[in-house]
Design an enzyme around this catalytic site. Structure first.
Site, PDB file in Angstrom:
ATOM      1  N   GLY A  23       0.806  -1.207   0.000  1.00 40.00           N
ATOM      2  CA  GLY A  23       0.000   0.000   0.000  1.00 40.00           C
ATOM      3  C   GLY A  23       0.845   1.266   0.000  1.00 40.00           C
ATOM      4  O   GLY A  23       0.547   2.223  -0.719  1.00 40.00           O
ATOM      5  N   SER A  33      -3.575  -3.015  -0.841  1.00 41.04           N
ATOM      6  CA  SER A  33      -2.513  -3.782  -0.208  1.00 41.04           C
ATOM      7  C   SER A  33      -3.053  -5.155   0.176  1.00 41.04           C
ATOM      8  O   SER A  33      -4.055  -5.255   0.888  1.00 41.04           O
ATOM      9  CB  SER A  33      -2.025  -3.032   1.034  1.00 41.04           C
ATOM     10  N   ASN A  40      -8.188   4.336   8.315  1.00 44.41           N
ATOM     11  CA  ASN A  40      -7.693   3.149   9.006  1.00 44.41           C
ATOM     12  C   ASN A  40      -7.867   3.212  10.522  1.00 44.41           C
ATOM     13  O   ASN A  40      -7.874   2.184  11.179  1.00 44.41           O
ATOM     14  CB  ASN A  40      -6.224   2.900   8.661  1.00 44.41           C
ATOM     15  N   GLN A  87      -7.947   0.260   3.086  1.00 46.05           N
ATOM     16  CA  GLN A  87      -8.868  -0.274   4.099  1.00 46.05           C
ATOM     17  C   GLN A  87     -10.215  -0.667   3.517  1.00 46.05           C
ATOM     18  O   GLN A  87     -10.981  -1.388   4.148  1.00 46.05           O
ATOM     19  CB  GLN A  87      -9.083   0.756   5.222  1.00 46.05           C
ATOM     20  N   HIS A 130      -2.147  -7.563   2.214  1.00 49.60           N
ATOM     21  CA  HIS A 130      -2.193  -8.088   3.592  1.00 49.60           C
ATOM     22  C   HIS A 130      -3.341  -7.524   4.418  1.00 49.60           C
ATOM     23  O   HIS A 130      -3.562  -7.931   5.562  1.00 49.60           O
ATOM     24  CB  HIS A 130      -0.842  -7.915   4.300  1.00 49.60           C
ATOM     25  N   CYS A 190       1.587   2.114  12.967  1.00 55.06           N
ATOM     26  CA  CYS A 190       2.842   2.843  12.780  1.00 55.06           C
ATOM     27  C   CYS A 190       3.120   3.791  13.933  1.00 55.06           C
ATOM     28  O   CYS A 190       4.254   4.115  14.216  1.00 55.06           O
ATOM     29  CB  CYS A 190       2.813   3.628  11.477  1.00 55.06           C
ATOM     30  N   THR A 222      12.074  -7.833 -11.022  1.00 57.49           N
ATOM     31  CA  THR A 222      11.486  -9.150 -11.251  1.00 57.49           C
ATOM     32  C   THR A 222      10.256  -9.313 -10.365  1.00 57.49           C
ATOM     33  O   THR A 222      10.302  -9.027  -9.165  1.00 57.49           O
ATOM     34  CB  THR A 222      12.515 -10.253 -10.950  1.00 57.49           C
TER      35      THR A 222
HETATM   36  C1  LIG Z   1      -1.964  -0.348   5.833  1.00 55.96           C
HETATM   37  C2  LIG Z   1      -2.250   0.912   5.107  1.00 55.96           C
HETATM   38  C3  LIG Z   1      -1.335   1.457   4.196  1.00 55.96           C
HETATM   39  C4  LIG Z   1       0.033   0.862   3.991  1.00 55.96           C
HETATM   40  O1  LIG Z   1      -0.006  -0.370   3.361  1.00 55.96           O
HETATM   41  P1  LIG Z   1       1.313  -1.319   3.447  1.00 55.96           P
HETATM   42  O2  LIG Z   1       0.985  -2.446   2.532  1.00 55.96           O
HETATM   43  O3  LIG Z   1       1.421  -1.742   4.863  1.00 55.96           O
HETATM   44  O4  LIG Z   1       2.457  -0.508   2.969  1.00 55.96           O
HETATM   45  C5  LIG Z   1      -1.691   2.600   3.526  1.00 55.96           C
HETATM   46  N1  LIG Z   1      -2.891   3.190   3.702  1.00 55.96           N
HETATM   47  C6  LIG Z   1      -3.797   2.700   4.570  1.00 55.96           C
HETATM   48  C7  LIG Z   1      -5.109   3.393   4.725  1.00 55.96           C
HETATM   49  C8  LIG Z   1      -3.517   1.563   5.299  1.00 55.96           C
HETATM   50  O5  LIG Z   1      -4.409   1.097   6.164  1.00 55.96           O
END
Ligand SMILES: *Cc1c(COP(=O)(O)O)cnc(C)c1O
Length: 379
Positions: free
Chosen positions: A72, A200, A152, A180, A202, A326, A238
């Site tokens: 993300g 993102s 978030n 999110q 995850h 964070c 890659t």
């Molecule tokens: C988690 C998050 C990100 C960052 O994503 P990563 O894959 O962890 O770098 C950016 N924006 C929002 C709103 C998020 O919740």
């Protein structure tokens, strides 16, 4: 894992077992470089294409409008810096909000060092931007609006279609950090008028270190990582084949199961909020009651210190957060809760519970019972 009760799905989610199963062959068996001409390479190129198709169709984008990244944060950087620098001849003004993720806020801060001007919009008590303020902020030099789809920390969903309409009216590009929202909200970039979007893996039961950015065809944008010709020359390196395959499977499942998962998650969230509001005095539910992500409950407890609260919860196996991961561990106050003007005596005692598809009512009951006692004990 058995004693862990996980309520921090906005921070990250576990990789779904079916996702992991699809990924595994691409580490050792099918390891070929997708750019090679022999068959084990070419097969991997096809696997990437299939995944790109899944990601594109999940937001109603075209196949060639999806660029894979490593997450993300990189997607936000690529979209915002990429569009800003490629359109520098048209103007140098960007509009964002005060409650963006640091991946957007700090990208904007960096652009300010390169001669861009950034307007940081206020939000109301519920965390929603003021559309009139947005329209007034646009000037002849404005090239990009970047407003998150859903926050978030407090889960507030922004008025994306109205923002897109205003952007279009003034010929300004509109990017949205939808990290999110993906998997929780139905997104149609064509119908909603979104020009660019970050995601993102995850955050929707896919692997960490894997993301994608959508940029509408025809919008000029520059790469931020130069090198080979991967991802239509927009993101060299890659490809993370296993990660890309996992992201494709994860987004496919998230779309397939969205309605069912949301129904269950929303029920648990409202059950949690109602119980806490009815039993614990001096609290504030942060964010908007209606325009809110299905799994988000962000509550501030007056006269409670959030690190103490999180430690008490950790000691009984409950994983929760006080805000974005964070800034966790740091005693800094949340820029989001500050922007929505939560009084400091409440702000210091903030708890973010984010529910996921595998949480049960038993787990939520456990959380409610213990939270009542912990708050009493701390106060
Ligand atoms: C988690 C998050 C990100 C960052 O994503 P990563 O894959 O962890 O770098 C950016 N924006 C929002 C709103 C998020 O919740």
């Amino acid at each position: 894992m058995n004693n862990i009760k996980y309520f921090d799905h906005a921070a990250t989610t576990p990789v779904d077992k079916d996702v992991l199963k699809e990924m595994l062959p691409f580490f050792s068996e099918s390891f070929g470089n997708p750019s090679s001409i022999y068959s084990i390479g070419k097969k991997n190129k096809e696997a990437i294409s299939l995944s790109r198709m899944k990601v594109a169709s999940s937001i109603n984008a075209n196949f060639n409008e999806i660029y894979f990244t490593n997450g993300g944060s990189e997607s936000d950087n690529l979209a915002i810096k990429g569009i800003a620098f490629a359109n520098r001849n048209k103007g140098n003004h960007i509009i964002t909000s005060k409650i963006e993720h640091s991946a957007v806020l700090n990208t904007c801060k960096t652009l300010e060092k390169f001669g861009f001007e950034v307007t940081y919009l206020d939000v109301g008590k519920n965390g929603i931007i003021d559309l009139n303020q947005l329209e007034r902020a646009i000037n002849r030099r404005t090239i990009l609006i970047t407003i998150m789809f859903a926050n978030n920390e407090i889960g507030t969903i922004e008025p994306i279609e109205q923002i897109a309409k205003i952007a279009k009216k003034y010929g300004v590009y509109f990017h949205t950090d939808s990290v999110q929202a993906i998997g929780n909200v139905k997104i149609d970039v064509k119908k909603m008028g979104i020009d660019s979007l970050s995601m993102s893996a995850h955050k929707f039961y896919g692997p960490k270190g894997m993301g994608a950015v959508f940029v509408r065809q025809g919008i000029p944008f520059m790469p931020i990582i130069d090198g080979g010709h991967q991802e239509q020359d927009k993101r060299a390196g890659t490809e993370n084949v296993a990660g890309i395959v996992g992201m494709g499977k994860a987004i496919e499942l998230s779309q397939l199961n969205m309605e069912n998962n949301n129904k269950k998650i929303k029920f648990l969230r409202d059950y949690f909020i109602n119980n806490i509001e009815n039993t614990i005095p001096d609290i504030i539910l942060n964010g908007d009651r209606k325009n809110r992500l299905p799994g988000n409950a962000n509550i501030s407890f007056k006269g409670v210190e959030r690190n103490r609260l999180l430690q008490e919860l950790d000691s009984i196996g409950v994983c929760a957060s006080s805000g974005s991961a964070c800034s966790a561990g740091r005693l800094k106050s949340s820029h989001v809760l500050t922007a929505i003007k939560v009084p400091p005596v409440f702000e210091r005692g903030s708890l973010r519970i984010t529910l996921g598809k595998d949480n049960t009512k038993e787990e939520v009951d456990f959380l409610i019972d213990n939270l009542i006692n912990i708050i009493k004990k701390i106060r």
